[in-house]
Design a protein around this motif. Structure first.
Motif, PDB file in Angstrom:
ATOM      1  N   LYS C 117      10.292  14.821  34.160  1.00 14.41           N
ATOM      2  CA  LYS C 117      11.298  14.739  33.107  1.00 14.41           C
ATOM      3  C   LYS C 117      10.801  13.852  31.958  1.00 14.41           C
ATOM      4  O   LYS C 117      10.953  14.194  30.778  1.00 14.41           O
ATOM      5  N   PHE C 118      10.193  12.721  32.310  1.00 15.29           N
ATOM      6  CA  PHE C 118       9.680  11.791  31.299  1.00 15.29           C
ATOM      7  C   PHE C 118       8.662  12.493  30.394  1.00 15.29           C
ATOM      8  O   PHE C 118       8.711  12.387  29.166  1.00 15.29           O
ATOM      9  N   ILE C 119       7.751  13.255  31.011  1.00 12.11           N
ATOM     10  CA  ILE C 119       6.730  13.963  30.230  1.00 12.11           C
ATOM     11  C   ILE C 119       7.390  14.984  29.306  1.00 12.11           C
ATOM     12  O   ILE C 119       7.013  15.131  28.137  1.00 12.11           O
ATOM     13  N   GLN C 120       8.425  15.669  29.831  1.00 12.96           N
ATOM     14  CA  GLN C 120       9.129  16.656  29.018  1.00 12.96           C
ATOM     15  C   GLN C 120       9.769  16.010  27.796  1.00 12.96           C
ATOM     16  O   GLN C 120       9.888  16.631  26.735  1.00 12.96           O
ATOM     17  N   GLY C 206       8.703  18.170  42.423  1.00 13.26           N
ATOM     18  CA  GLY C 206       9.303  17.497  41.264  1.00 13.26           C
ATOM     19  C   GLY C 206       9.186  18.350  40.007  1.00 13.26           C
ATOM     20  O   GLY C 206      10.155  18.552  39.258  1.00 13.26           O
ATOM     21  N   ALA C 207       7.992  18.894  39.779  1.00  8.40           N
ATOM     22  CA  ALA C 207       7.790  19.723  38.593  1.00  8.40           C
ATOM     23  C   ALA C 207       8.569  21.031  38.707  1.00  8.40           C
ATOM     24  O   ALA C 207       9.070  21.564  37.700  1.00  8.40           O
ATOM     25  N   ALA C 208       8.706  21.562  39.935  1.00 10.20           N
ATOM     26  CA  ALA C 208       9.445  22.810  40.124  1.00 10.20           C
ATOM     27  C   ALA C 208      10.926  22.612  39.817  1.00 10.20           C
ATOM     28  O   ALA C 208      11.561  23.459  39.171  1.00 10.20           O
ATOM     29  N   VAL C 209      11.492  21.509  40.243  1.00  4.47           N
ATOM     30  CA  VAL C 209      12.901  21.232  39.983  1.00  4.47           C
ATOM     31  C   VAL C 209      13.151  21.138  38.479  1.00  4.47           C
ATOM     32  O   VAL C 209      14.076  21.770  37.951  1.00  4.47           O
ATOM     33  N   VAL C 210      12.332  20.369  37.796  1.00  2.38           N
ATOM     34  CA  VAL C 210      12.573  20.123  36.366  1.00  2.38           C
ATOM     35  C   VAL C 210      12.337  21.376  35.534  1.00  2.38           C
ATOM     36  O   VAL C 210      13.073  21.662  34.591  1.00  2.38           O
ATOM     37  N   THR C 211      11.305  22.148  35.866  1.00  4.77           N
ATOM     38  CA  THR C 211      11.003  23.334  35.066  1.00  4.77           C
ATOM     39  C   THR C 211      11.681  24.586  35.628  1.00  4.77           C
ATOM     40  O   THR C 211      11.619  25.648  35.014  1.00  4.77           O
ATOM     41  N   ASP C 212      12.252  24.472  36.817  1.00  6.29           N
ATOM     42  CA  ASP C 212      12.886  25.598  37.501  1.00  6.29           C
ATOM     43  C   ASP C 212      11.933  26.783  37.678  1.00  6.29           C
ATOM     44  O   ASP C 212      12.300  27.941  37.492  1.00  6.29           O
ATOM     45  N   ILE C 213      10.724  26.485  38.040  1.00  6.30           N
ATOM     46  CA  ILE C 213       9.730  27.528  38.361  1.00  6.30           C
ATOM     47  C   ILE C 213       9.386  27.373  39.837  1.00  6.30           C
ATOM     48  O   ILE C 213       8.887  26.334  40.261  1.00  6.30           O
ATOM     49  N   TRP C 214       9.672  28.398  40.615  1.00  7.81           N
ATOM     50  CA  TRP C 214       9.526  28.272  42.070  1.00  7.81           C
ATOM     51  C   TRP C 214       8.546  29.277  42.659  1.00  7.81           C
ATOM     52  O   TRP C 214       8.559  29.552  43.866  1.00  7.81           O
ATOM     53  N   ASP C 215       7.643  29.816  41.835  1.00  8.42           N
ATOM     54  CA  ASP C 215       6.686  30.810  42.330  1.00  8.42           C
ATOM     55  C   ASP C 215       5.837  30.222  43.459  1.00  8.42           C
ATOM     56  O   ASP C 215       5.204  29.176  43.299  1.00  8.42           O
TER      57      ASP C 215
END
Lengths: 250, 250, 250, 250
Positions: C117-120, C206-215
């Motif tokens: 989230k911080f990076i975003q 963590g990155a999947a939750v924030v970006t909502d990418i679950w591939d």
């Protein structure tokens, strides 16, 4: 690249010439400088058909690894200077005798010539046609190149002296060859495009003899040796003194 | 970049001003910050006709090597901060006096100015025309740049304090300068394109004075110093306490 | 990333929950995993207008430096795992209790989400539009990705266990965090293009939750944890035994 | 890659075959050589759609990290040679028995074949179609390739012997695996484009068996083993003698 433990007075040179250890030290200096030259020349080669060869990072990291590994592995055998700038610093600090320094200088030049010749033989014309000693970038003036080589060698020798000073050694100070090698990597990164980051007159001389290219050759002797001279004087007269006043305030 | 052993009360500053060691420390700080600036500026130079110069990797690896070698070689002489963010942290921890910190700050700024000027002189217009202090990427907002510099400096100072904490030192903890330098490399990789990864107000200030470019200059002071301030407070009040309960559960 | 010295039986968890040191350990784990995530995401960013950003070398070297510096600086505070694969190995070896491991897992996931989230927030859309968790290269099948993540994590955990084994520690064995970090660098180089070289389910989560990418998300849990499981079993039952016969033949 | 402490006479081989430690050593050698092969092959892969993969720097740095981490983590289990050139040197120095050396050679070849096969399975045809053993650059003659492999392996083994010589070990000499690994990085940088910088007959053999490509295969055995042979002889008869005369002049 490590401060040798020899503190021979000039009168002892005759004894030294008779000892086996002396010739072993010379052989170690010859071999390490030879391998250093092979690394320096081959790491920087650009292969026409292969992108990403001969990049500055590659030369910097590769030389760091070579310097560290050679100095660490064989440091006991005469110190492994591999560079007249280092030899000059150690003469000025009376760590080695002037006669030993002269012999080292000759050996370093011979090793660099042999190394350049070896590279010319084992690599194809595709790359050896571009073999040349460290040279000035066309936009860099001679006096600028002189200052750059002086700066880089000052930086290098200043770190060499700080890292190997036995008087200041503490727990964390146990790996001087790595510290010296890291400075080599930095200096190559800083000056590779402008002067070739020689810092080493013998290596430039060896390549100049074999390729017969002598452009701006003087500055690759005067620059590094001036830098080494100034760094050694400054270190000797300012930072080599750990007097009582230092103990007290610290 | 190493926690100095000076723990002088303010009343001792007069004595210090009379000691030789004090001036030697200042000279060491001046020289190392000068060389650090030379490395920072020359490693990142892009040479028009040479691809693969000035890459982020090169700056990161080169700065890591410089920081480690300088801090390791000369750490005894006053700690070798080379960065007001480090000096701030050590003042907050009462490792150095505020008066000494102020003198260090002035010296760091002078060294950075001198270093930038030196680079301007020894390199050709081809590259020095692009000489500039660390700057924001056009797509990065000022407040974002502030947060980035704060994050990077927090990360750096937090590692500095952890790595140099004498109370927690064990066998494997003998090489703080290398650990600090590795953090520098990471932080340069993380923020080089967005803010230039300064983390060092003096270095940005030195380059700003010489090139007279002051874009977003405030954030290169406020960002790093805020990050250092927060990291030091957190470390001091949470991680600096090795109380009995810790001994027991561990 | 360092074998913690906690050897608490399950019955001691209540005592632990009352100690200050326990919460400090959790905070250390949270902070280091947060900074690790910031590094992982920002080192790999490609900036449209800047060539040579986000290269595999940069990510590998940068992550090596972060892992080493964080584990070294704060290792005393709970071990600094920063990765559920490491936590799993230490549970299997009874170095930490299962309840502590679960708390660590939650904290690692929270830190990774906060870091993403911080990076975003601090980077511009130019780069954050491409922000995503580690993903499979389109040409790599899911079962291949599973095997790759398993291989890399096996390699990592096997080295972690060998490097931190107190029973086998000798002079030269004093710097486990550096050794572990070097393995991270290798593994990133080996698998970055094919699977993103996660080895760390929390960071991918963590990155999947924030970006909502679950591939292919499952394989970033099952792959690393299987690799860690196998490496720990093999180490525990084969290489953890320094019996007399070993002493004798050696 | 570390001088094993085994100094078994030939008559002891039967006892050894009955000991558990012996089979654990073999398993350690098998595992580490397998992982080394995975790293060597995957680090150098060029992914069609991803620029900056498979660069010489990446292979050099990655292999340095793998060699160091594997040798450091598991060095006690039989020395972790991972390379017939290292095994040859240790036989010549009587550090291991010829029978043990032969078993190591077989294991190294099996591990390299298994590693190559594993890479062929887990990576897509996009990259595995280009999988091949180390090969000569088309412009490099066979005798040149032989000399290059000889030079690189001489450099490597000479450093291995210097770095691991127990008789000359001092404070700063505590991290041989790192020194050896740094030499690997240099040598890969020096010869990657011309010969592939094998230095390791088993690894080239393993890839040759799996891909059925045997171009110039002989030189990847004769080159490295000649270099290792010469380096070991020179070290043994010149640099392994720390006689009294050395003590005196130094």
């Amino acid at each position: 690249m490590e401060i040798s433990c020899d503190r021979l007075s000039l009168s002892k040179i005759k004894t030294e010439l008779k000892s086996l250890a002396f010739y072993r030290d010379l052989l170690a200096e010859l071999l390490t400088t030879f391998f250093l030259t092979l690394s320096a020349l081959s790491l920087g080669m650009t292969w026409g058909d292969k992108p990403y060869t001969g990049t500055v990072e590659q030369v910097g990291i590769g030389m760091m690894c070579t310097v560290c590994a050679l100095a660490w592995s064989l440091g006991e055998f005469g110190g492994i200077h591999m560079n007249p700038s280092v030899t000059l610093a150690l003469v000025l600090l009376s760590e080695i005798t002037p006669s030993r320094a002269l012999i080292y200088l000759v050996i370093q030049c011979i090793a660099a010539m042999a190394g350049t010749k070896f590279i010319q033989v084992v690599l194809p014309p595709l790359v050896t046609d571009h073999l040349k000693p460290t040279m000035l970038h066309p936009d860099v003036a001679e006096w600028q190149g002189f200052l750059i080589e002086g700066w880089l060698t000052f930086h290098l020798i200043f770190t060499v002296l700080g890292a190997t000073d036995e008087k200041r050694k503490r727990d964390g100070y146990c790996i001087p060859p790595l510290i010296i090698a890291m400075t080599v990597a930095t200096c190559i990164g800083c000056g590779f495009v402008s002067t070739g980051s020689s810092m080493n007159p013998a290596m430039t001389f060896g390549a100049a003899v074999v390729t017969d290219i002598w452009d701006n050759h003087w500055l690759y002797w005067v620059g590094p040796l001036s830098g080494s001279f100034l760094a050694t004087l400054l270190y000797k007269f300012v930072f080599d003194i750990l007097d009582n006043s230092n103990e007290k305030t610290c």
